[in-house]
Design an enzyme around this catalytic site. Structure first.
Site, PDB file in Angstrom:
ATOM      1  N   CYS A 284      41.407   2.474 -21.469  1.00 12.74           N
ATOM      2  CA  CYS A 284      42.449   3.662 -21.523  1.00 12.74           C
ATOM      3  C   CYS A 284      42.037   4.819 -22.646  1.00 12.74           C
ATOM      4  O   CYS A 284      41.044   4.387 -23.346  1.00 12.74           O
ATOM      5  CB  CYS A 284      43.988   3.127 -21.968  1.00 12.74           C
ATOM      6  SG  CYS A 284      44.434   1.978 -20.842  1.00 12.74           S
TER       7      CYS A 284
ATOM      8  N   ARG B 196      53.085  -9.084  -5.682  1.00 14.25           N
ATOM      9  CA  ARG B 196      54.319 -10.018  -6.084  1.00 14.25           C
ATOM     10  C   ARG B 196      55.499  -9.724  -5.363  1.00 14.25           C
ATOM     11  O   ARG B 196      56.217 -10.631  -4.850  1.00 14.25           O
ATOM     12  CB  ARG B 196      54.354  -9.652  -7.413  1.00 14.25           C
ATOM     13  CG  ARG B 196      55.396 -10.664  -8.164  1.00 14.25           C
ATOM     14  CD  ARG B 196      55.450 -10.493  -9.859  1.00 14.25           C
ATOM     15  NE  ARG B 196      55.926  -9.003 -10.047  1.00 14.25           N
ATOM     16  CZ  ARG B 196      56.255  -8.597 -11.253  1.00 14.25           C
ATOM     17  NH1 ARG B 196      56.220  -9.329 -12.299  1.00 14.25           N
ATOM     18  NH2 ARG B 196      56.677  -7.466 -11.199  1.00 14.25           N
ATOM     19  N   TYR B 197      55.471  -8.445  -4.826  1.00 10.74           N
ATOM     20  CA  TYR B 197      56.564  -7.975  -3.950  1.00 10.74           C
ATOM     21  C   TYR B 197      55.893  -7.623  -2.485  1.00 10.74           C
ATOM     22  O   TYR B 197      54.834  -7.479  -2.573  1.00 10.74           O
ATOM     23  CB  TYR B 197      57.271  -6.790  -4.327  1.00 10.74           C
ATOM     24  CG  TYR B 197      57.872  -6.474  -5.585  1.00 10.74           C
ATOM     25  CD1 TYR B 197      58.952  -6.938  -6.017  1.00 10.74           C
ATOM     26  CD2 TYR B 197      57.212  -6.044  -6.654  1.00 10.74           C
ATOM     27  CE1 TYR B 197      59.621  -7.021  -6.919  1.00 10.74           C
ATOM     28  CE2 TYR B 197      57.651  -6.018  -7.949  1.00 10.74           C
ATOM     29  CZ  TYR B 197      58.919  -6.498  -8.131  1.00 10.74           C
ATOM     30  OH  TYR B 197      59.332  -6.323  -9.541  1.00 10.74           O
TER      31      TYR B 197
ATOM     32  N   ARG C 188      54.192  -4.087  -1.656  1.00 14.20           N
ATOM     33  CA  ARG C 188      53.281  -3.558  -2.317  1.00 14.20           C
ATOM     34  C   ARG C 188      52.360  -4.306  -3.135  1.00 14.20           C
ATOM     35  O   ARG C 188      52.516  -5.553  -3.379  1.00 14.20           O
ATOM     36  CB  ARG C 188      54.293  -2.506  -3.394  1.00 14.20           C
ATOM     37  CG  ARG C 188      54.751  -3.049  -4.728  1.00 14.20           C
ATOM     38  CD  ARG C 188      55.935  -2.439  -5.290  1.00 14.20           C
ATOM     39  NE  ARG C 188      56.920  -2.758  -4.514  1.00 14.20           N
ATOM     40  CZ  ARG C 188      58.302  -2.515  -5.092  1.00 14.20           C
ATOM     41  NH1 ARG C 188      58.270  -2.640  -6.232  1.00 14.20           N
ATOM     42  NH2 ARG C 188      59.398  -2.930  -4.220  1.00 14.20           N
TER      43      ARG C 188
ATOM     44  N   ASP D 247      62.203  -5.680 -16.460  1.00 16.19           N
ATOM     45  CA  ASP D 247      61.261  -6.513 -15.494  1.00 16.19           C
ATOM     46  C   ASP D 247      61.510  -8.008 -16.114  1.00 16.19           C
ATOM     47  O   ASP D 247      61.432  -8.375 -17.369  1.00 16.19           O
ATOM     48  CB  ASP D 247      59.845  -6.122 -15.901  1.00 16.19           C
ATOM     49  CG  ASP D 247      59.088  -5.963 -14.483  1.00 16.19           C
ATOM     50  OD1 ASP D 247      59.364  -6.920 -13.525  1.00 16.19           O
ATOM     51  OD2 ASP D 247      58.400  -4.950 -14.524  1.00 16.19           O
TER      52      ASP D 247
ATOM     53  N   CYS E 264      51.675  -2.089 -25.322  1.00 13.09           N
ATOM     54  CA  CYS E 264      51.259  -2.312 -24.003  1.00 13.09           C
ATOM     55  C   CYS E 264      51.490  -3.578 -23.353  1.00 13.09           C
ATOM     56  O   CYS E 264      51.536  -4.607 -24.237  1.00 13.09           O
ATOM     57  CB  CYS E 264      49.648  -2.031 -23.931  1.00 13.09           C
ATOM     58  SG  CYS E 264      48.894  -2.167 -22.443  1.00 13.09           S
TER      59      CYS E 264
ATOM     60  N   ASP F 231      59.248  -4.932 -22.268  1.00 13.72           N
ATOM     61  CA  ASP F 231      58.717  -6.194 -21.772  1.00 13.72           C
ATOM     62  C   ASP F 231      58.553  -7.065 -22.566  1.00 13.72           C
ATOM     63  O   ASP F 231      57.962  -6.794 -23.852  1.00 13.72           O
ATOM     64  CB  ASP F 231      57.565  -6.227 -20.901  1.00 13.72           C
ATOM     65  CG  ASP F 231      57.747  -5.371 -19.582  1.00 13.72           C
ATOM     66  OD1 ASP F 231      58.920  -5.471 -18.934  1.00 13.72           O
ATOM     67  OD2 ASP F 231      56.921  -4.784 -19.054  1.00 13.72           O
TER      68      ASP F 231
ATOM     69  N   CYS G 224      47.996   1.823 -26.494  1.00 16.02           N
ATOM     70  CA  CYS G 224      49.343   1.952 -27.005  1.00 16.02           C
ATOM     71  C   CYS G 224      49.620   0.494 -27.474  1.00 16.02           C
ATOM     72  O   CYS G 224      49.496  -0.355 -26.690  1.00 16.02           O
ATOM     73  CB  CYS G 224      50.309   2.235 -25.868  1.00 16.02           C
ATOM     74  SG  CYS G 224      49.549   3.714 -24.755  1.00 16.02           S
TER      75      CYS G 224
ATOM     76  N   LYS H  63      61.730  -6.513 -11.054  1.00 17.76           N
ATOM     77  CA  LYS H  63      62.881  -5.510 -11.752  1.00 17.76           C
ATOM     78  C   LYS H  63      64.059  -5.519 -11.459  1.00 17.76           C
ATOM     79  O   LYS H  63      64.184  -5.442 -10.235  1.00 17.76           O
ATOM     80  CB  LYS H  63      62.015  -4.050 -11.482  1.00 17.76           C
ATOM     81  CG  LYS H  63      61.190  -3.387 -12.217  1.00 17.76           C
ATOM     82  CD  LYS H  63      60.821  -2.211 -11.925  1.00 17.76           C
ATOM     83  CE  LYS H  63      59.413  -1.711 -12.459  1.00 17.76           C
ATOM     84  NZ  LYS H  63      58.469  -2.325 -12.213  1.00 17.76           N
TER      85      LYS H  63
ATOM     86  N   ARG I 237      50.192  -5.118 -21.025  1.00 16.64           N
ATOM     87  CA  ARG I 237      49.066  -5.691 -20.388  1.00 16.64           C
ATOM     88  C   ARG I 237      47.912  -6.051 -21.725  1.00 16.64           C
ATOM     89  O   ARG I 237      46.834  -5.839 -21.340  1.00 16.64           O
ATOM     90  CB  ARG I 237      48.532  -5.144 -19.296  1.00 16.64           C
ATOM     91  CG  ARG I 237      49.401  -4.888 -17.939  1.00 16.64           C
ATOM     92  CD  ARG I 237      48.715  -4.743 -16.824  1.00 16.64           C
ATOM     93  NE  ARG I 237      49.591  -4.765 -15.929  1.00 16.64           N
ATOM     94  CZ  ARG I 237      50.087  -3.571 -15.090  1.00 16.64           C
ATOM     95  NH1 ARG I 237      49.301  -2.512 -15.255  1.00 16.64           N
ATOM     96  NH2 ARG I 237      50.957  -3.543 -14.373  1.00 16.64           N
TER      97      ARG I 237
HETATM   98  S1  SF4 Z   1      50.522   1.097 -21.932  1.00  7.33           S
HETATM   99 FE1  SF4 Z   1      48.873  -0.094 -21.657  1.00  7.33          FE
HETATM  100  S2  SF4 Z   1      47.605   0.352 -20.054  1.00  7.33           S
HETATM  101 FE2  SF4 Z   1      49.233   2.148 -20.266  1.00  7.33          FE
HETATM  102  S3  SF4 Z   1      47.797   3.581 -21.140  1.00  7.33           S
HETATM  103 FE3  SF4 Z   1      48.741   2.475 -22.891  1.00  7.33          FE
HETATM  104  S4  SF4 Z   1      47.202   1.016 -23.474  1.00  7.33           S
HETATM  105 FE4  SF4 Z   1      46.842   1.785 -21.540  1.00  7.33          FE
END
Ligand code: SF4
Length: 383
Positions: free
Chosen positions: A136, A123-124, A127, A341, A143, A304, A140, A348, A145
């Site tokens: 994972c 995207r940039y 990088r 972001d 998250c 986000d 979380c 960002k 994503r």
């Molecule tokens: S924030 Fe998302 S990608 Fe990062 S450790 Fe937690 S669940 Fe996994």
């Protein structure tokens, strides 16, 4: 209490193997209730769910969207007496995730629309972000994503590695590769060694970065073998993700020390979250605690705008006030950059307090961290 739960839990031995601990994760409502029988009596549980049955229903409804899974270690940091336990708030599935009316899009940062090759986001210009795994140690709930993380089979497999490496080799404007996911450290040491070795042969790369939350959620993953791999690929930067001071434990401290002793630069990014860490006291304690164990605070992220996480959103004004409070009474290296972001793939941008107030006849007027005003003669306009 913490140690007791940790030791009682799931065949976690003194010198446990990280893979064994991963296999011992608590991954359903019933397993969690079995592991923590007192959970339904806790004030936090009673605040979030009408009953145990209600909790089971929420967990079941969420299961197809975003898995629940937590390591015995991370769960052992929970405090059942705390109505705002930051550990439980980060891992317990909630109804709001399904019913989010505020954030509508699963991919507001448009990461999936800049995929030149399977698994890479470019995207940039300078990088690339390489999604190596959608697994994972702990999932979380905030998250960003969620659209792919926790769906193990959706991650690009090894057959895509050579196309990604070729792309990076052929794009000389790329200066940095970020190994991300999910958690790239869910791969074996051999895979990580292969990738780092290959990337090290690309002369136009200045920076190899790994994003991993495992120092926080599964510190046993930071083995001597892994840090040896990282030492051989020197210099490597690992960006980890502590959100609250209670996550800074003996185990996490040892993991970070192993990384640092092997030449790895360790940075941290924190997400500012309502009820979890959106106070000056908590952020200050966290940032100073990170410095103390050898981690440089890097980013403080505004949440986000991902569907299912708006209940975690803290106000931008709160974030700016926290930054203002930190300024002037903490070492400069303890102060992270507060960023948002931008939705739509805008990238960002820093969120900053304005200390330059106005131009006067004498020069520029500033207000310092404590509200006092000072004028400099710099940039005085010619009359
Ligand atoms: S924030 Fe998302 S990608 Fe990062 S450790 Fe937690 S669940 Fe996994």
């Amino acid at each position: 209490m913490r140690i007791e739960i940790y030791k009682k839990g799931r065949a976690v031995k003194q010198n446990y193997d990280w893979k064994e601990e991963l296999r011992s994760r608590i991954s359903s409502a019933d397993e969690l209730l079995e592991f923590m029988p007192d959970l339904p009596e806790s004030p936090l549980f009673r605040r979030l769910y009408a009953s145990v049955e209600d909790f089971r229903k929420v967990a079941e409804a969420m299961a197809g969207e975003f898995r629940f899974s937590v390591t015995p270690y991370y769960l052992s940091l929970a405090n059942l007496e705390n109505a705002r336990c930051p550990i439980l708030l980060q891992i317990l599935p909630r109804r709001e995730e399904l019913e989010d009316q505020v954030f509508q899009f699963p991919d507001p940062l448009a990461e999936d629309s800049h995929h030149p090759v399977d698994g890479l986001t470019h995207r940039y210009p300078d990088r690339v972000l390489w999604y190596l795994s959608h697994n994972c140690a702990v999932y979380c709930r905030f998250c960003m994503r969620k659209r792919k993380v926790s769906r193990s089979n959706s991650a690009p497999d090894r057959s895509s590695y050579s196309a990604a490496l070729d792309y990076i080799r052929n794009h000389k404007e790329i200066k940095e590769v970020i190994l991300s996911g999910g958690d790239p450290l869910s791969h074996s040491d051999q895979t990580i060694q292969f990738l780092l070795t290959e990337l090290r042969t690309i002369s136009h790369l200045s920076s190899l970065r790994i994003h991993s939350r495992m120092p926080v959620t599964l510190p046993s993953r930071i083995t001597d073998q892994l840090t040896d791999v990282m030492r051989q690929a020197f210099p490597v930067t690992l960006v980890t993700h502590f959100n609250h001071p209670v996550e800074i434990t003996e185990e996490a401290t040892s993991a970070v020390r192993r990384l640092r002793m092997n030449g790895v630069t360790v940075l941290n990014q924190t997400v500012l979250m309502r009820d979890i860490n959106d106070s000056t006291q908590t952020i200050e304690e966290l940032m100073l605690g990170l410095l103390r164990i050898g981690i440089k605070p890097y980013y403080l992220h505004q949440c986000d705008e991902v569907h299912g996480v708006s209940h975690f959103r803290a106000n931008i004004e709160t974030g700016l006030q926290i930054l203002r409070d930190l300024q002037g009474r903490n070492p400069g290296i303890a102060i992270p950059r507060y960023v948002i972001d931008l939705p739509g793939g805008g990238g960002k941008v820093p969120l900053e307090n304005q200390y330059l107030r106005r131009r006067t006849d004498d020069g520029l007027e500033f207000e310092n961290w404590s509200g006092l005003k000072f004028t400099t003669v710099q940039d005085r306009e010619d009359k």
